[in-house]
Scaffold this motif. Structure first.
Motif, PDB file in Angstrom:
ATOM      1  N   ASP A  86       0.816  -1.208   0.000  1.00 25.42           N
ATOM      2  CA  ASP A  86       0.000   0.000   0.000  1.00 25.42           C
ATOM      3  C   ASP A  86       0.854   1.265   0.000  1.00 25.42           C
ATOM      4  N   CYS A  89      -2.881   6.155   0.403  1.00 26.74           N
ATOM      5  CA  CYS A  89      -3.544   6.352   1.680  1.00 26.74           C
ATOM      6  C   CYS A  89      -4.899   5.641   1.582  1.00 26.74           C
ATOM      7  N   ILE A  90      -4.963   4.436   2.137  1.00 29.58           N
ATOM      8  CA  ILE A  90      -6.088   3.569   1.792  1.00 29.58           C
ATOM      9  C   ILE A  90      -7.431   4.027   2.393  1.00 29.58           C
ATOM     10  N   GLY A  91      -7.373   4.940   3.343  1.00 34.27           N
ATOM     11  CA  GLY A  91      -8.621   5.464   3.892  1.00 34.27           C
ATOM     12  C   GLY A  91      -9.235   6.535   2.993  1.00 34.27           C
ATOM     13  N   LYS A 127     -13.692   4.422  -1.415  1.00 30.82           N
ATOM     14  CA  LYS A 127     -12.486   4.371  -0.587  1.00 30.82           C
ATOM     15  C   LYS A 127     -11.586   3.219  -1.027  1.00 30.82           C
ATOM     16  N   THR A 129      -9.850   1.341   0.666  1.00 30.75           N
ATOM     17  CA  THR A 129      -9.968   0.154   1.538  1.00 30.75           C
ATOM     18  C   THR A 129     -10.936  -0.860   0.931  1.00 30.75           C
ATOM     19  N   ASP A 130     -11.873  -0.360   0.132  1.00 25.34           N
ATOM     20  CA  ASP A 130     -12.869  -1.259  -0.474  1.00 25.34           C
ATOM     21  C   ASP A 130     -12.412  -1.800  -1.833  1.00 25.34           C
ATOM     22  N   LYS A 133      -7.193  -6.210  -4.284  1.00 26.21           N
ATOM     23  CA  LYS A 133      -5.740  -6.056  -4.453  1.00 26.21           C
ATOM     24  C   LYS A 133      -5.405  -5.631  -5.894  1.00 26.21           C
ATOM     25  N   LYS A 136      -6.333  -2.019  -6.506  1.00 30.80           N
ATOM     26  CA  LYS A 136      -5.371  -1.095  -5.895  1.00 30.80           C
ATOM     27  C   LYS A 136      -4.141  -0.955  -6.784  1.00 30.80           C
TER      28      LYS A 136
ATOM     29  N   ASP B  17      -7.294  10.458   6.697  1.00 30.99           N
ATOM     30  CA  ASP B  17      -7.263   9.037   7.018  1.00 30.99           C
ATOM     31  C   ASP B  17      -6.918   8.832   8.490  1.00 30.99           C
ATOM     32  N   ASP B  93       2.557   3.016   7.134  1.00 35.10           N
ATOM     33  CA  ASP B  93       1.613   3.503   6.126  1.00 35.10           C
ATOM     34  C   ASP B  93       1.994   4.902   5.664  1.00 35.10           C
TER      35      ASP B  93
END
Lengths: 289, 248
Positions: A86, A89-91, A127, A129-130, A133, A136, B17, B93
């Motif tokens: 990652d 910024c996965i959020g 987002k 996060t959803d 793989k 992404k 985030d 992260d």
């Protein structure tokens, strides 16, 4: 020098239980360099050293003829990076990333970004996060290509990609380097992809460079032989690597040493053969030592 | 500086985030502050005694906002940890997000300090506005000495903040416990200043008790971290110019 996108000389870095030693290879402008090796061999570490993510212990890294530490900002403006981890910024959302990248990267191409978003059907407002793989990775690739980089560093980009996206990626990479000015350093475990796309191959084993050659020369340099175990008697040390059955064997050998093995069947090795037999040979020599 | 500002823009995504649901507290704090501001001015317009009622409310809300901002800036502090070498998943992260972007480590240090300066500037601005208002309405003329004492404690707290950066920058990997200690100590000092005022409740107004930054001396002392932090930036840049993103 002017023709080099990347030049690494005697690079070294020590960690607890692992070290990179005297890493040296070059990536020419307009070429795709496949970077192969088993897990933990040092591929990702080398790429992160190029980006000055780790402090190197020794050696030199020049990108576009510039030292990668002294000219970190400029170099990173000209490098695209996507990795099998990652780096986003996965959020947040892909759209938010694109908005931020548009401000950060001088060569940001919004139209190109939209093109990849449409090609891979990526949602901009969902987002990360959803994302799966594979999605992404596609998002990272879209962001990397839209920077219009001169050098692309791709660390296991094929991981998680479906076969269609993998083939599309290879086509995109071929187009990417077609102008002779842009280059790619790509690590992958899927050697069949590199067989199709790479111009050069660098093989890294246990933190050391075992080979760094044009792909065609590499394939001409070695031969894959198979035959009876009796054909090997007293000459096993001449092999790069060998895999033995009860009565038969398969082995990788330098073509110049083929005359030592008369009567064996000779084949042209593919990249996977070169990689796996080199690693097996190294392990065997280490075990004996 | 330009690159540091760009980095702060890049950091917006990460900040959202990191803040997660805390953003509601943060934005709630901002809304409360504006409600407080509105209340005090409505109070003035209605001719109420601002020092005991609406003035107290606004100062209380300002202080609340100050702590909310501190909470918010914790995230800036987390980002600064990048240079200090603490390792956990969140830090990983953050590093993974930033290390391939076109910034040098020094941009990171400057951006971190800019985000802290935002507190100083915001606090100074709020205190300055309140001070001007309080002068106009003759609030807080009693026990100036205590107000100055609390202001000094607050400023010592700021100085400790900056010391934390310096220690972190010089010692890198092994400094984290010391940095955390200093950070906590700075908060203790700041809150001690507020409570010290509490002992003298009755002698001073509620507004003064809650707002050590609202005196002329406090206002001046509040500015002292600016040159000090400029010095901190200079030292940090000297130390960290060639720093890598991971201290492996």
């Amino acid at each position: 020098m002017d023709n080099m996108a990347l030049e690494i000389s005697n690079l070294s870095k020590k960690f607890d239980g692992f070290s990179l030693s005297n890493i040296s290879f070059k990536v020419e402008k307009g070429s795709i360099m496949g970077f192969i090796g088993e897990n933990g061999a040092g591929k990702t570490t080398t790429m992160k050293l190029i980006l000055n993510a780790f402090e190197r212990d020794g050696g030199e890294i020049k990108v576009f003829g510039l030292d990668n530490i002294q000219n970190e900002r400029e170099i990173k403006q000209r490098i695209g990076y996507a990795a099998d981890e990652d780096c986003l910024c996965i959020g947040s959302t892909l759209g938010a990333h694109a908005k931020a990248y548009a401000k950060i990267f001088k060569n940001w191409d919004e139209e190109l970004f939209k093109k990849y978003v449409e090609l891979w059907d990526l949602p901009l407002k969902k987002k990360l996060t959803d994302f799966s793989k594979g999605m992404k990775m596609k998002a990272m690739l879209a962001l990397a290509f839209a920077r219009r980089p001169e050098l692309l560093l791709l660390d296991e980009p094929a991981a998680g990609l479906d076969p269609v996206a993998r083939i599309e990626l290879l086509d995109i990479l071929r187009d990417f380097v077609a102008d002779g000015e842009r280059s790619v350093l790509i690590s992958s475990h899927i050697t069949s992809d590199l067989d199709k796309a790479a111009d050069y191959i660098t093989l890294i084993i246990d933190g050391e460079i075992a080979e760094s050659e044009p792909l065609d020369i590499l394939e001409e340099k070695y031969a894959l032989i198979s035959g009876s175990i009796d054909d090997l008697r007293g000459k096993e040390y001449e092999l790069v690597g060998v895999r033995k059955g009860e009565m038969t064997f398969d082995a990788l050998v330098l073509r110049e040493k083929l005359k030592l093995f008369p009567g064996v069947a000779v084949h042209t090795p593919n990249l996977e053969n070169i990689l796996t037999f080199s690693i097996w040979g190294r392990r065997e020599r280490r075990r004996k030592a | 500086m330009k690159n540091a500002l760009l980095l702060l823009k890049a950091n917006r995504i990460m900040r959202q985030d990191i803040l997660g649901k805390r953003k509601y507290i943060f934005y709630g704090g901002i809304i409360l502050m504006f409600i407080g501001m509105a209340m005090v001015f409505i109070g003035f317009l209605l001719g109420k005694d601002s020092s005991d009622d609406f003035g107290s409310s606004i100062v209380f809300l300002i202080q609340l906002q100050f702590f909310l901002i501190i909470t918010f800036i914790f995230d800036g502090f987390i980002i600064l940890k990048n240079g200090i070498g603490q390792s956990n998943q969140r830090i990983e992260d953050i590093r993974n997000y930033f290390f391939h972007l076109p910034f040098e480590f020094s941009d990171f240090i400057i951006a971190g300090l800019i985000s802290f300066w935002q507190i100083f500037l915001l606090s100074t601005l709020i205190s300055g506005v309140y001070y001007a208002v309080s002068l106009f309405f003759e609030i807080g003329e009693k026990n100036k000495g205590l107000v100055v004492l609390a202001s000094i404690l607050s400023c010592v707290a700021y100085v400790f903040f900056l010391c934390a950066f310096l220690v972190g920058a010089f010692c890198k990997k092994h400094a984290w416990k010391a940095v955390n200690g200093i950070y906590v100590l700075s908060f203790v000092l700041f809150i001690a200043g507020i409570f010290l005022m509490g002992f003298f409740e009755g002698q001073i107004t509620f507004a003064e008790k809650l707002s050590p930054l609202c005196s002329p001396a406090g206002f001046l002392l509040l500015l002292s971290p600016v040159p000090l932090s400029a010095l901190a930036v200079w030292i940090l840049l000297k130390v960290c110019k060639k720093g890598a993103w991971y201290n492996a």
